[in-house]
Design a protein around this motif. Structure first.
Motif, PDB file in Angstrom:
ATOM      1  N   ALA A  84      31.096  30.885  39.450  1.00 45.33           N
ATOM      2  CA  ALA A  84      31.560  32.260  39.556  1.00 45.33           C
ATOM      3  C   ALA A  84      30.872  33.215  38.591  1.00 45.33           C
ATOM      4  N   VAL A  85      30.079  32.702  37.661  1.00 42.67           N
ATOM      5  CA  VAL A  85      29.477  33.542  36.634  1.00 42.67           C
ATOM      6  C   VAL A  85      28.625  34.638  37.267  1.00 42.67           C
ATOM      7  N   GLY A  86      28.912  35.879  36.902  1.00 42.66           N
ATOM      8  CA  GLY A  86      28.131  37.007  37.380  1.00 42.66           C
ATOM      9  C   GLY A  86      28.467  37.488  38.771  1.00 42.66           C
ATOM     10  N   ALA A  87      29.425  36.853  39.437  1.00 43.64           N
ATOM     11  CA  ALA A  87      29.773  37.246  40.805  1.00 43.64           C
ATOM     12  C   ALA A  87      30.469  38.606  40.797  1.00 43.64           C
ATOM     13  N   ARG A  88      30.051  39.469  41.699  1.00 45.06           N
ATOM     14  CA  ARG A  88      30.673  40.795  41.855  1.00 45.06           C
ATOM     15  C   ARG A  88      31.882  40.632  42.774  1.00 45.06           C
ATOM     16  N   VAL A  89      33.077  40.725  42.193  1.00 44.62           N
ATOM     17  CA  VAL A  89      34.310  40.441  42.933  1.00 44.62           C
ATOM     18  C   VAL A  89      35.371  41.470  42.571  1.00 44.62           C
ATOM     19  N   GLY A  90      36.092  41.963  43.597  1.00 47.06           N
ATOM     20  CA  GLY A  90      37.172  42.906  43.350  1.00 47.06           C
ATOM     21  C   GLY A  90      38.505  42.241  43.115  1.00 47.06           C
ATOM     22  N   ALA A  91      38.738  41.115  43.786  1.00 46.55           N
ATOM     23  CA  ALA A  91      39.977  40.348  43.614  1.00 46.55           C
ATOM     24  C   ALA A  91      39.683  38.887  43.882  1.00 46.55           C
ATOM     25  N   TRP A  92      40.356  38.021  43.156  1.00 46.10           N
ATOM     26  CA  TRP A  92      40.154  36.576  43.262  1.00 46.10           C
ATOM     27  C   TRP A  92      41.361  35.892  43.890  1.00 46.10           C
ATOM     28  N   VAL A  93      41.085  34.753  44.529  1.00 46.34           N
ATOM     29  CA  VAL A  93      42.123  33.822  44.971  1.00 46.34           C
ATOM     30  C   VAL A  93      41.751  32.465  44.408  1.00 46.34           C
ATOM     31  N   ILE A  94      42.634  31.851  43.639  1.00 46.40           N
ATOM     32  CA  ILE A  94      42.318  30.561  43.026  1.00 46.40           C
ATOM     33  C   ILE A  94      43.474  29.571  43.216  1.00 46.40           C
ATOM     34  N   GLU A 106      34.991  21.450  33.476  1.00 53.18           N
ATOM     35  CA  GLU A 106      34.173  22.579  33.906  1.00 53.18           C
ATOM     36  C   GLU A 106      34.965  23.508  34.829  1.00 53.18           C
ATOM     37  N   GLU A 107      35.706  22.920  35.757  1.00 50.02           N
ATOM     38  CA  GLU A 107      36.519  23.729  36.663  1.00 50.02           C
ATOM     39  C   GLU A 107      37.572  24.513  35.906  1.00 50.02           C
ATOM     40  N   GLU A 108      38.222  23.862  34.966  1.00 44.17           N
ATOM     41  CA  GLU A 108      39.250  24.546  34.193  1.00 44.17           C
ATOM     42  C   GLU A 108      38.660  25.701  33.390  1.00 44.17           C
ATOM     43  N   HIS A 109      37.507  25.472  32.811  1.00 43.52           N
ATOM     44  CA  HIS A 109      36.857  26.539  32.036  1.00 43.52           C
ATOM     45  C   HIS A 109      36.571  27.746  32.918  1.00 43.52           C
ATOM     46  N   GLU A 110      36.067  27.513  34.116  1.00 45.65           N
ATOM     47  CA  GLU A 110      35.743  28.622  35.004  1.00 45.65           C
ATOM     48  C   GLU A 110      36.997  29.353  35.477  1.00 45.65           C
ATOM     49  N   LEU A 111      38.050  28.607  35.783  1.00 48.14           N
ATOM     50  CA  LEU A 111      39.300  29.241  36.196  1.00 48.14           C
ATOM     51  C   LEU A 111      39.878  30.095  35.065  1.00 48.14           C
ATOM     52  N   ARG A 112      39.789  29.592  33.861  1.00 51.61           N
ATOM     53  CA  ARG A 112      40.285  30.378  32.722  1.00 51.61           C
ATOM     54  C   ARG A 112      39.451  31.643  32.517  1.00 51.61           C
ATOM     55  N   GLN A 113      38.157  31.574  32.797  1.00 55.11           N
ATOM     56  CA  GLN A 113      37.321  32.763  32.710  1.00 55.11           C
ATOM     57  C   GLN A 113      37.752  33.806  33.740  1.00 55.11           C
ATOM     58  N   ILE A 114      38.059  33.351  34.953  1.00 56.88           N
ATOM     59  CA  ILE A 114      38.528  34.270  35.987  1.00 56.88           C
ATOM     60  C   ILE A 114      39.838  34.921  35.562  1.00 56.88           C
ATOM     61  N   LEU A 115      40.738  34.118  34.996  1.00 57.29           N
ATOM     62  CA  LEU A 115      42.037  34.629  34.568  1.00 57.29           C
ATOM     63  C   LEU A 115      41.935  35.552  33.353  1.00 57.29           C
ATOM     64  N   ALA A 116      40.810  35.495  32.667  1.00 55.43           N
ATOM     65  CA  ALA A 116      40.595  36.370  31.514  1.00 55.43           C
ATOM     66  C   ALA A 116      39.807  37.622  31.891  1.00 55.43           C
TER      67      ALA A 116
END
Length: 282
Positions: A84-94, A106-116
């Motif tokens: 997901a790094v650098g992805a242009r997104v208006g809203a996420w679904v996880i 790795e998955e947890e780290h990325e999900l936490r980045q989205i939530l932050a």
């Protein structure tokens, strides 16, 4: 007696519009989904399909393996990437179609980045535990919409230490307050609870909606509406998405004028969304 306001057709129509000559795929809303897994690749397909059918202008899917392959086979319009790094997104679904117990570091780290991040996040199933952790850590975080079903909600209650003895509406509101986010508690009467305001109720379109995968479809609908209405109140978007979802189920099942309808599968609900939206826009 419930104090929740009943959501209506007119309430939902406020969040839909016909694209104009100045619109492009970005202005119509970009939805990012980090959902599904090798064990449950169908959840990724259902959420992506629903996001497109609900009017998203651009859909990104983040994932690999069977889930990514299934998404591209079903919806080749989707932009698929492993991270997901650098992805242009208006809203996420996880979280849909994932299991916290099998999540990698790795998955947890990325999900936490989205939530932050800054964009609104629909948090479902296997990511609900992270939403609770982020909410209680006093860290900078994205606006969240949690979408648990009954069993997931009970686990969330326990994790947050919320009293289990109150009525459903009061408990939903207490969880929303504890997590500092909007909670959409799925059911025959879906409740949308705010951390700082009155709850809203949406009656399910039909009992035929209680079939596997329809929650994944709801996630995609919510993501599309959030991306298209970035300034709107998240609880209102949650209610509008639940209403559209229920009406699409009625349309798919043939429930009308007293007809009891018939069995449906989750993709039927996604396919019925454009027809319901057209009726609201007419």
């Amino acid at each position: 007696m419930s104090e929740a306001r009943e959501w209506s057709r007119g309430d939902t129509a406020r969040f839909l519009r016909v694209p104009g000559p100045d619109d492009d795929k970005y202005s119509r809303g970009v939805v990012g989904l980090r959902t599904g897994s090798s064990a449950y690749p169908g959840a990724a397909v259902l959420g992506v399909e629903a996001a497109w059918r609900a009017g998203a202008g651009f859909v990104r899917y983040i994932g690999e393996g069977r889930a990514a392959d299934a998404v591209l086979a079903r919806r080749p319009e989707t932009v698929v990437s492993p991270h997901a790094v650098g992805a242009r997104v208006g809203a996420w679904v996880i979280g849909s179609g994932t299991d916290a117990a099998s999540r990698t570091v790795e998955e947890e780290h990325e999900l936490r980045q989205i939530l932050a991040g800054e964009g609104a996040v629909v948090v479902d199933a296997g990511a609900l535990d992270l939403a609770a952790d982020v909410a209680t850590a006093s860290a900078t975080r994205a606006p969240m919409l949690l979408t648990p079903h009954g069993r997931e909600f009970a686990r969330l209650q326990e994790r947050l230490g919320v009293d289990e003895d109150a009525d459903r509406e009061s408990v939903a509101t207490a969880v929303a307050e504890a997590v500092g986010a909007v909670v959409l508690l799925k059911g025959a009467r879906t409740l949308i609870a705010r951390p700082d305001g009155p709850a809203v109720a949406v009656e399910a379109g039909t009992g035929w909606l209680s079939t596997a995968g329809t929650g994944d479809v709801l996630g995609g609908v919510l993501g599309a509406l959030l991306a298209a209405n970035p300034e709107a109140d998240i609880a209102d978007i949650a209610a509008a998405g639940a209403w559209l979802h229920g009406q699409a189920a009625r349309r798919a099942a043939g429930v009308h004028d007293g007809a009891p309808g018939h069995p449906i599968v989750a993709l039927d609900v996604a396919h019925a969304l454009p027809g319901v939206i057209a009726e609201l826009l007419a």
